[in-house]
Structure formats: structure tokens, C-alpha cells
Design a protein around this motif. Structure first.
Motif, short mmCIF file in Angstrom:
data_model
loop_
_atom_site.label_atom_id
_atom_site.label_comp_id
_atom_site.label_asym_id
_atom_site.label_seq_id
_atom_site.Cartn_x
_atom_site.Cartn_y
_atom_site.Cartn_z
N GLY A 1 0.82 -1.22 0.00
CA GLY A 1 0.00 0.00 0.00
C GLY A 1 0.85 1.26 0.00
N LEU A 2 1.92 1.27 0.79
CA LEU A 2 2.80 2.44 0.83
C LEU A 2 3.52 2.65 -0.51
CD1 LEU A 2 4.30 2.10 4.41
CD2 LEU A 2 2.69 3.83 3.61
N ILE A 3 3.94 1.56 -1.12
CA ILE A 3 4.58 1.67 -2.43
C ILE A 3 3.59 2.21 -3.46
CG2 ILE A 3 5.57 0.34 -4.35
CD1 ILE A 3 6.80 -1.51 -2.15
N TRP A 4 2.37 1.71 -3.42
CA TRP A 4 1.33 2.18 -4.34
C TRP A 4 1.08 3.68 -4.14
CZ3 TRP A 4 -3.66 4.01 -3.31
CH2 TRP A 4 -4.45 4.22 -4.44
N LEU A 5 0.94 4.10 -2.87
CA LEU A 5 0.73 5.52 -2.60
C LEU A 5 1.90 6.38 -3.09
CD1 LEU A 5 -0.82 5.51 0.99
CD2 LEU A 5 -1.91 6.26 -1.12
N ALA A 6 3.11 5.90 -2.87
CA ALA A 6 4.27 6.63 -3.32
C ALA A 6 4.26 6.79 -4.85
CB ALA A 6 5.56 5.94 -2.87
N ARG A 7 3.87 5.74 -5.54
CA ARG A 7 3.81 5.78 -7.00
C ARG A 7 2.72 6.74 -7.48
NH1 ARG A 7 8.17 3.96 -9.64
NH2 ARG A 7 8.84 1.99 -8.80
N VAL A 8 1.57 6.71 -6.81
CA VAL A 8 0.44 7.56 -7.22
C VAL A 8 0.78 9.04 -7.00
CG1 VAL A 8 -1.91 8.24 -6.59
CG2 VAL A 8 -1.35 5.83 -6.89
N PHE A 9 1.34 9.36 -5.83
CA PHE A 9 1.60 10.77 -5.52
C PHE A 9 2.91 11.30 -6.10
CE2 PHE A 9 -1.40 9.71 -2.04
CZ PHE A 9 -2.39 10.59 -2.42
N ALA A 10 3.81 10.41 -6.46
CA ALA A 10 5.07 10.85 -7.06
C ALA A 10 4.92 11.08 -8.56
CB ALA A 10 6.18 9.82 -6.79
N GLY A 11 3.86 10.56 -9.11
CA GLY A 11 3.59 10.78 -10.52
C GLY A 11 4.18 9.72 -11.31
#
Length: 64
Positions: free
Chosen positions: A54-64
Motif C-alpha cells: 500500500g505504501l509503495i502504491w501511494l508513493a507511486r500515485v503521488f510521485a507521478g
């Protein structure tokens, strides 16, 4: 490949900090984990895995 190396490096840094700053506390934690039933340890591991994904997914979503 660079993301994988970054992730492995971050794990090494975090685990190294635990060993360097609180080795006796870490030993106590390992002892407590060994006393948990296998099912509880499995659930804890799967929960940690899900949190990491989940944290990796969030990082990918918000990092662009």
C-alpha cells in the motif's frame, strides 16, 4: 532496477539502525515474536506485506 536497489538499501538502513541503536530491545522483540503462535506471526507478516504494498502504491500515485 534502480527502484529495487533503493528499496533494498532503505531496508538495510532501517534494520541497521535498529541493530545499532537498540540491540538488546531488538533481541527482546525477537524473543516475544518467537513466543507468538505461528498463525499470529503469519497474520502479522501478511499485514506488514499489505502495508508495504500500500505504501509503495501511494508513493507511486503521488510521485507521478
Amino acid at each position: 532496477m534502480s527502484d529495487l536497489l533503493l528499496a533494498i538499501g532503505l531496508v538495510c538502513v532501517i534494520e541497521g539502525l535498529v541493530f545499532a541503536l537498540a540491540p538488546s530491545r531488538f533481541q527482546d522483540l525477537l524473543r516475544q515474536l518467537a513466543e507468538l503462535p505461528v498463525g499470529t506471526r503469519r497474520t502479522l507478516g501478511l499485514s506488514t506485506l499489505a502495508l508495504g504494498v500500500g505504501l509503495i502504491w501511494l508513493a507511486r500515485v503521488f510521485a507521478g
